[in-house]
Scaffold this motif. Sequence first.
Motif, PDB file in Angstrom:
ATOM      1  N   ARG A 107      -4.521   8.048  -7.761  1.00 11.68           N
ATOM      2  CA  ARG A 107      -3.144   7.547  -7.743  1.00 11.68           C
ATOM      3  C   ARG A 107      -2.243   8.740  -7.456  1.00 11.68           C
ATOM      4  NH1 ARG A 107      -1.970   2.670  -9.792  1.00 11.68           N
ATOM      5  NH2 ARG A 107      -4.029   2.508 -10.720  1.00 11.68           N
ATOM      6  N   THR A 108      -1.484   8.689  -6.382  1.00  8.69           N
ATOM      7  CA  THR A 108      -0.588   9.803  -6.047  1.00  8.69           C
ATOM      8  C   THR A 108       0.817   9.259  -5.874  1.00  8.69           C
ATOM      9  OG1 THR A 108      -0.710   9.603  -3.661  1.00  8.69           O
ATOM     10  CG2 THR A 108      -2.475  10.839  -4.721  1.00  8.69           C
ATOM     11  N   GLU A 109       1.756  10.172  -5.671  1.00  8.54           N
ATOM     12  CA  GLU A 109       3.134   9.735  -5.481  1.00  8.54           C
ATOM     13  C   GLU A 109       3.282   8.916  -4.211  1.00  8.54           C
ATOM     14  OE1 GLU A 109       5.528  13.221  -5.670  1.00  8.54           O
ATOM     15  OE2 GLU A 109       5.127  13.506  -7.803  1.00  8.54           O
ATOM     16  N   ARG A 110       2.388   9.147  -3.245  1.00  6.65           N
ATOM     17  CA  ARG A 110       2.488   8.417  -1.982  1.00  6.65           C
ATOM     18  C   ARG A 110       1.626   7.166  -1.968  1.00  6.65           C
ATOM     19  NH1 ARG A 110       1.008  12.640   2.366  1.00  6.65           N
ATOM     20  NH2 ARG A 110       1.332  10.900   3.772  1.00  6.65           N
ATOM     21  N   GLY A 111       1.082   6.789  -3.109  1.00 10.49           N
ATOM     22  CA  GLY A 111       0.276   5.580  -3.172  1.00 10.49           C
ATOM     23  C   GLY A 111      -1.155   5.890  -3.567  1.00 10.49           C
ATOM     24  N   VAL A 112      -1.962   4.832  -3.626  1.00  8.32           N
ATOM     25  CA  VAL A 112      -3.355   4.997  -4.047  1.00  8.32           C
ATOM     26  C   VAL A 112      -4.185   5.415  -2.843  1.00  8.32           C
ATOM     27  CG1 VAL A 112      -5.376   3.787  -4.912  1.00  8.32           C
ATOM     28  CG2 VAL A 112      -3.133   3.322  -5.896  1.00  8.32           C
ATOM     29  N   VAL A 113      -5.009   6.432  -3.035  1.00 10.07           N
ATOM     30  CA  VAL A 113      -5.825   6.899  -1.927  1.00 10.07           C
ATOM     31  C   VAL A 113      -7.292   6.851  -2.343  1.00 10.07           C
ATOM     32  CG1 VAL A 113      -5.518   9.312  -2.596  1.00 10.07           C
ATOM     33  CG2 VAL A 113      -6.117   8.774  -0.270  1.00 10.07           C
ATOM     34  N   GLU A 143     -10.803   6.289  -6.516  1.00  9.26           N
ATOM     35  CA  GLU A 143      -9.397   6.239  -6.111  1.00  9.26           C
ATOM     36  C   GLU A 143      -8.598   7.309  -6.832  1.00  9.26           C
ATOM     37  OE1 GLU A 143      -8.708   1.477  -5.370  1.00  9.26           O
ATOM     38  OE2 GLU A 143      -7.925   2.422  -7.175  1.00  9.26           O
ATOM     39  N   PHE A 156      -4.074   8.833   3.700  1.00 14.73           N
ATOM     40  CA  PHE A 156      -3.001   7.865   3.461  1.00 14.73           C
ATOM     41  C   PHE A 156      -2.801   6.952   4.659  1.00 14.73           C
ATOM     42  CE2 PHE A 156      -1.857  11.307   0.595  1.00 14.73           C
ATOM     43  CZ  PHE A 156      -1.684  10.583  -0.571  1.00 14.73           C
ATOM     44  N   ASN A 157      -3.324   7.379   5.805  1.00  9.67           N
ATOM     45  CA  ASN A 157      -2.981   6.707   7.047  1.00  9.67           C
ATOM     46  C   ASN A 157      -4.213   6.609   7.935  1.00  9.67           C
ATOM     47  OD1 ASN A 157      -1.328   5.522   8.874  1.00  9.67           O
ATOM     48  ND2 ASN A 157      -0.518   7.462   9.719  1.00  9.67           N
TER      49      ASN A 157
END
Lengths: 334, 313
Positions: free
Chosen positions: A17-23, A15, A287-288
């Motif tokens: 951790r990014t500013e847009r959430g965990v990826v 994983e 992310f999506n």
Amino acid sequence: MNTEKILEVKDLVVEFRTERGVVKAVNGVNFEVHKGKTLGIVGESGSGKSVSALAIMGLIPNPPGRVASGQILYRGKSLVNIDPSEMRKIRGNKIAMIFQEPMTSLNPVFTIGNQIEEVIELHQPHLSASERAAKAVDMLRLVGIPSPEKRVKEYPHQLSGGMRQRVMIAIALSCEPDILIADEPTTALDVTIQAQILELMNKLQKELGMGIILITHDLGVVAETCDHVAVMYCGQIVESADVETLFNHPSHPYTKGLMDSIPDFDSTSGHKKERLQTIEGMVPSLFNLPTGCNFQDRCSKVTEACRGMNGDPTLKPAKGDDHFVACFNPLENI
Amino acid sequence: MNLYAYILRRLLYVIPVLLGVCLVIFVLFNLVAPDPAFILLGKHATHQQIAELHHELGMDKPFIAQYFDTVKTAFTFDFGYSWASKQNIWQMIKAGAGPSLSVTGPLFVISNIFAISLALLVAFYRGKLIDKFVLVLSIAGMSIPSLAVVLFGQWFFAYKLGLFEISGYENGFPNFIPYVILPVILYVFISFGGDTRFYRTVILDEAYQDYVRTARSKGLSELKVMFKHVLKNSMIPILTQIIIQIPYLILGLIFAESFFSIPGLGAMTINAINNSDFPVIKAMTILSAVAFILFGVITDVLYTVVDPRMKLK
């Protein structure tokens, strides 16, 4: 495969951790490396190939990344959550790695010899300084660098890209590792040099008997060098088979798509036979990701089953030995 | 081309640069500055007195000859005599250099070792709590005006706690030690913030390079990666930053020496400015120009030592 299994990766999840959430850059990956064999990991940029390799080396930058779950077993010993000083004894010694960027992967302010001797000094402390120096020259000779006695005193900027990649291989092999991870070792090189480097790796593998993980996006390279292939897409392995099965009976539409995108030249005239095939659409953002199969929006065989009503596709046995595919509508014989 | 030939060539380049600097100094001091007769002889001087003074100072010579007088002082360091104290200026400089160095020497060594070590530490623990703590401290050090730091330090550490002398100086080792501790501590605090931020940026620029990943993949410890691989590659900007400070060591801390009554070159310069003592100001200007030019050459030569990619040309 009846050979000795030296590395096993089980359900690996990495994983970030990014500013847009965990990826999840790597999401439930399984593969094995056998002594003297080459495993190819194929996929587009961002499919998780390099991250898987860095996870094995314990070099995932943390933060922001971490191995969230799964196991990495080197000769039965877990490398996840291993004591850092224990890992340093394995890294560069038992498991070595070469990188995509030969131009920048060597330290510009130390001599070639210094950079080879450094790893020998670290993992073979019983050797004297003169033995180390001699071994550095031997390693350069082994990887086919002309006049190695002179080259050890030179700096990286005095060498070409192909020569630098040979030096990287010399560094990686100087402790005779069990496993060599090669992350796109030929991508940055000229085509003729690419062939030389691959040939060198094949030759050294035969001499030293190491297992190789070859990460590439070039199926041509896979066909020439690998024994077993894993195709990655969006952090997952979508198809895994020995190299002949994969090329003769690709079962996943993505694998088929990759093969169709290899330029097909008429071997006699050199003219292109037909328009180059491409895979429609784009790799979805990590992310999506869609529910169901990650490849659904680009797939010609897509059905309602792929859209998530049956859950995510998992690797299931396909036609042939040791052949697995994660697809609800695998391609039949072609 | 070998290193010695390169050094020699760089030193030869100094000559035209120095001639240019002398031209600027000559124009400023001999053509733009007010007639020294106003300062030296006062309002009621006779024409004859003024003419005699001009002759004595060589001001009746043609401009080109006066320019070469300036050039001569830059190469011989024969600066003449102070108007205010009538002392030989070179003797004054020699007397002031000791007190200046007794403050700037320790300050230079301590502040650089402190800032580089701290920068390596926070670069190593980048993003962690200690990094953020040092960031806040650095910004505080950079933001508080140095005058406030000096006054507070003198009031609190020297007056309230009585740990050090408030100001003053005694010649000779170890007599000067009680007087220099406080200025050194306070100026380390004043300078560490900016230095640490700068070194941290320089080190982090290197810490994400591909060769660092290679070094880690060999199994080297983080300490070895930082101190061997990263530090040597960061040396060019670090060396530049360090060497550019050395002329200040020689020239003294202009303001600090006044605050702490240290009879160094900085205080001497301030006094000379206050008294319109032009020969002293001119001497210090020439001396600083020479110092900056020479240390520029030294920086260039050191570049070729730390970075093999630098060509000797």
